[in-house]
Design a protein around this motif. Structure first.
Motif, mmCIF file in Angstrom:
data_model
loop_
_atom_site.group_PDB
_atom_site.id
_atom_site.type_symbol
_atom_site.label_atom_id
_atom_site.label_comp_id
_atom_site.label_asym_id
_atom_site.label_seq_id
_atom_site.Cartn_x
_atom_site.Cartn_y
_atom_site.Cartn_z
ATOM 1 N N PHE A 114 38.230 37.608 40.071
ATOM 2 C CA PHE A 114 38.483 37.961 41.464
ATOM 3 C C PHE A 114 39.528 37.012 42.056
ATOM 4 C CE2 PHE A 114 34.241 39.683 40.779
ATOM 5 C CZ PHE A 114 34.294 40.894 41.436
ATOM 6 N N GLY A 115 40.507 37.591 42.734
ATOM 7 C CA GLY A 115 41.529 36.782 43.370
ATOM 8 C C GLY A 115 41.039 36.131 44.642
ATOM 9 N N ARG A 116 41.759 35.102 45.060
ATOM 10 C CA ARG A 116 41.511 34.540 46.393
ATOM 11 C C ARG A 116 41.681 35.648 47.422
ATOM 12 N NH1 ARG A 116 44.948 30.503 43.923
ATOM 13 N NH2 ARG A 116 46.689 31.756 44.687
ATOM 14 N N SER A 117 40.912 35.593 48.500
ATOM 15 C CA SER A 117 40.946 36.695 49.458
ATOM 16 C C SER A 117 41.076 36.200 50.894
ATOM 17 C CB SER A 117 39.682 37.545 49.341
ATOM 18 O OG SER A 117 39.666 38.551 50.338
ATOM 19 N N PRO A 118 41.907 36.892 51.683
ATOM 20 C CA PRO A 118 41.974 36.590 53.108
ATOM 21 C C PRO A 118 40.855 37.277 53.882
ATOM 22 C CG PRO A 118 43.504 38.337 52.613
ATOM 23 C CD PRO A 118 42.866 37.941 51.298
ATOM 24 N N ALA A 119 40.094 38.119 53.188
ATOM 25 C CA ALA A 119 39.014 38.888 53.826
ATOM 26 C C ALA A 119 37.670 38.262 53.474
ATOM 27 C CB ALA A 119 39.094 40.351 53.388
ATOM 28 N N ASN A 120 36.848 38.976 52.717
ATOM 29 C CA ASN A 120 35.527 38.462 52.308
ATOM 30 C C ASN A 120 34.700 37.955 53.490
ATOM 31 O OD1 ASN A 120 35.942 39.030 49.622
ATOM 32 N ND2 ASN A 120 36.508 36.950 49.047
ATOM 33 N N ARG A 121 34.789 38.663 54.617
ATOM 34 C CA ARG A 121 34.018 38.254 55.789
ATOM 35 C C ARG A 121 32.531 38.509 55.541
ATOM 36 N NH1 ARG A 121 38.147 41.192 57.138
ATOM 37 N NH2 ARG A 121 36.894 43.061 57.458
ATOM 38 N N PRO A 122 31.690 37.463 55.654
ATOM 39 C CA PRO A 122 30.254 37.645 55.403
ATOM 40 C C PRO A 122 29.626 38.631 56.387
ATOM 41 C CG PRO A 122 30.840 35.318 55.420
ATOM 42 C CD PRO A 122 32.027 36.061 55.951
ATOM 43 N N VAL A 123 28.685 39.405 55.900
ATOM 44 C CA VAL A 123 27.891 40.303 56.733
ATOM 45 C C VAL A 123 26.449 39.813 56.682
ATOM 46 C CG1 VAL A 123 27.062 42.665 57.040
ATOM 47 C CG2 VAL A 123 29.437 42.254 56.327
ATOM 48 N N ASP A 124 25.933 39.336 57.809
ATOM 49 C CA ASP A 124 24.551 38.857 57.875
ATOM 50 C C ASP A 124 24.273 37.814 56.781
ATOM 51 O OD1 ASP A 124 21.974 38.672 58.846
ATOM 52 O OD2 ASP A 124 21.241 40.389 57.683
ATOM 53 N N GLN A 161 49.119 29.295 48.971
ATOM 54 C CA GLN A 161 49.425 29.442 50.396
ATOM 55 C C GLN A 161 48.180 29.875 51.147
ATOM 56 O OE1 GLN A 161 53.122 31.412 52.116
ATOM 57 N NE2 GLN A 161 51.630 33.058 52.372
ATOM 58 N N ARG A 162 47.795 29.103 52.127
ATOM 59 C CA ARG A 162 46.585 29.420 52.894
ATOM 60 C C ARG A 162 46.806 30.597 53.838
ATOM 61 N NH1 ARG A 162 41.889 26.717 53.988
ATOM 62 N NH2 ARG A 162 40.829 27.245 55.933
ATOM 63 N N GLU A 163 47.954 30.646 54.488
ATOM 64 C CA GLU A 163 48.221 31.721 55.444
ATOM 65 C C GLU A 163 49.709 32.027 55.489
ATOM 66 O OE1 GLU A 163 46.828 30.389 59.202
ATOM 67 O OE2 GLU A 163 48.178 28.674 59.306
ATOM 68 N N TRP A 164 50.021 33.260 55.848
ATOM 69 C CA TRP A 164 51.409 33.684 55.959
ATOM 70 C C TRP A 164 52.035 33.094 57.213
ATOM 71 C CZ3 TRP A 164 53.713 36.182 52.041
ATOM 72 C CH2 TRP A 164 52.885 36.803 51.087
ATOM 73 N N LEU A 214 40.532 41.766 39.956
ATOM 74 C CA LEU A 214 40.380 42.482 41.224
ATOM 75 C C LEU A 214 40.687 41.549 42.388
ATOM 76 C CD1 LEU A 214 36.966 44.208 40.400
ATOM 77 C CD2 LEU A 214 39.226 45.300 40.329
ATOM 78 N N GLU A 215 41.294 42.093 43.420
ATOM 79 C CA GLU A 215 41.518 41.296 44.624
ATOM 80 C C GLU A 215 41.205 42.127 45.856
ATOM 81 O OE1 GLU A 215 44.239 41.217 47.014
ATOM 82 O OE2 GLU A 215 45.641 42.692 46.177
ATOM 83 N N ASN A 216 40.740 41.443 46.884
ATOM 84 C CA ASN A 216 40.263 42.085 48.105
ATOM 85 C C ASN A 216 41.201 41.755 49.250
ATOM 86 O OD1 ASN A 216 38.834 43.012 50.337
ATOM 87 N ND2 ASN A 216 37.296 41.388 50.247
ATOM 88 N N CYS A 217 41.806 42.782 49.827
ATOM 89 C CA CYS A 217 42.742 42.571 50.939
ATOM 90 C C CYS A 217 42.044 42.535 52.293
ATOM 91 C CB CYS A 217 43.807 43.659 50.933
ATOM 92 S SG CYS A 217 45.008 43.522 52.278
ATOM 93 N N GLY A 235 46.865 38.478 44.101
ATOM 94 C CA GLY A 235 46.687 39.210 45.339
ATOM 95 C C GLY A 235 47.373 38.660 46.559
ATOM 96 N N HIS A 236 46.710 38.801 47.706
ATOM 97 C CA HIS A 236 47.322 38.567 49.005
ATOM 98 C C HIS A 236 47.324 37.109 49.452
ATOM 99 C CE1 HIS A 236 46.800 42.921 49.100
ATOM 100 N NE2 HIS A 236 47.681 42.956 50.070
ATOM 101 N N VAL A 237 46.810 36.218 48.611
ATOM 102 C CA VAL A 237 46.877 34.781 48.891
ATOM 103 C C VAL A 237 47.694 34.164 47.749
ATOM 104 C CG1 VAL A 237 45.568 32.677 49.363
ATOM 105 C CG2 VAL A 237 44.634 34.892 50.043
ATOM 106 N N PRO A 238 49.019 34.187 47.882
ATOM 107 C CA PRO A 238 49.897 33.826 46.764
ATOM 108 C C PRO A 238 49.899 32.326 46.491
ATOM 109 C CG PRO A 238 51.182 34.204 48.761
ATOM 110 C CD PRO A 238 49.756 34.552 49.104
#
Length: 338
Positions: A271-281, A169-172, A240-243, A307-310
């Motif tokens: 590492f799980g798929r993540s809805p976060a992981n926003r790049p910094v610089d 699922q890409r998004e809730w 591990l998963e990142n929310c 994680g949060h991307v089921p």
């Protein structure tokens, strides 16, 4: 030694909210999930905290801890599944009676992974990282989610195999209910840092890195004691998963785990798929995985079903696992060895 609970047929599920409850606005979701599970042969007992929600928690920490203790000690309850995660489970840890935990499965993910990991590290009781109760409200479950009870029905000394999902699922879309809860539209592909097939073996530990990192340095995060006394220095495979963390915060968290010795005798990280992981610089999650690979010299795979991307594979903290990833497909075989 690891202790594994066993989920019997027609089990009674205890629903308590050591983190967040559903509140008035989401009460129908809890009612529906309970109804679905009853139709499948389960009994369901819902605690008071599960219905409540205020100030980022279901109830004061001592109330949450007390209700959890009562349910884990209740001989009429076989498994505990919170409604979902939340934010402040860590507050309740000091009110949980770890010395009185009966051998019952505790199931969940997100903030619930704080409790799961703390229980396994502290007591050697295996815990199950997988679907929360609200995720089980569908008319049916996808093939990956549906295996949750089969995993928990695995006898001690035996094993069970799970495979990566076909789609995720890409998004809730909570405003667009569907018969199987999740809207599975995207092709699943487990990735690695090499083009070769990857194999990992070891005892599973993990959860949502946003919250389990806060166990480091507490009485509930004594990993070295767990390694020495309960698994006798067998290697660990982390999942591990990142929310919500951006990449800089994710990197800081992984470095903290490394400096705390949590990656000692590690045989691989997933590492799980993540809805976060926003790049910094321009600093991406893939950059982090590559750096970690160079530092630890262990296999790393990512975008797994966790994680949060089921949907998500049901991982058992404390179980011995063999993981194989090749051509985007993952296979997880878990052995319930003491």
């Amino acid at each position: 030694m690891i202790r594994y609970p066993f989920l019997k047929k027609n089990a009674t599920i205890g629903v308590t909210a050591p983190s967040s409850g559903v509140g008035i606005q989401n009460a129908e979701l809890l009612t529906l999930a309970s109804s679905r599970l009853k139709s499948q042969g389960f009994n369901v007992i819902i605690g008071e905290t599960a219905w409540k929600q205020d100030k980022a928690k279901s109830a004061p920490a001592n109330v949450r801890g007390h209700e959890f203790n009562e349910m884990i000690k209740d001989d009429g309850i076989d498994v505990l599944i919170p409604p979902w995660g939340g934010e402040l489970l860590i507050e309740a840890l000091e009110f949980i009676d770890f010395d009185a935990l009966q051998d019952k499965w505790i199931v969940g993910y997100s903030d619930i992974s704080v409790l799961l990991l703390a229980v396994t590290l502290t007591t050697g009781l295996a815990t199950a990282h997988g679907a929360n109760l609200i995720d089980l409200r569908g008319e049916y479950s996808d093939d990956t989610t549906a295996l949750w009870h089969a995993v928990l029905e695995t006898p001690v000394g035996e094993s069970i195999v799970q495979h990566s999902s076909l789609k995720y699922q890409r998004e809730w879309q909570h405003d667009v209910p569907s018969p199987c809860v999740f809207h599975l539209t995207e092709e699943t592909y487990w990735k690695s840092l090499t083009t070769d097939a990857v194999t990992m073996k070891g005892r599973l530990l993990g959860g949502c890195i946003d919250v389990i990192r806060h166990l480091i340095g507490t009485p509930y995060g004594k990993l070295q004691h767990f390694q020495q006394e309960m698994i006798h220095d067998e290697p660990i495979v982390w999942y591990l998963e990142n929310c919500e963390l951006n990449t800089a915060d994710l990197r800081r968290s992984l470095v903290q785990m490394k400096l705390a010795g949590w990656f000692e005798n590690c045989s691989g990280i997933m590492f799980g798929r993540s809805p976060a992981n926003r790049p910094v610089d321009n600093y991406t999650a893939e950059d982090i995985y590559a750096e970690l690979f160079e530092e630890l010299k262990v296999p790393i795979v990512y975008d797994i079903d966790c994680g949060h991307v089921p949907p998500q594979v049901t991982f058992i903290n404390g179980a011995y696992a063999e993981i194989e990833v090749a051509d985007g497909v993952g296979t997880v075989k878990q052995y319930f060895y003491e």
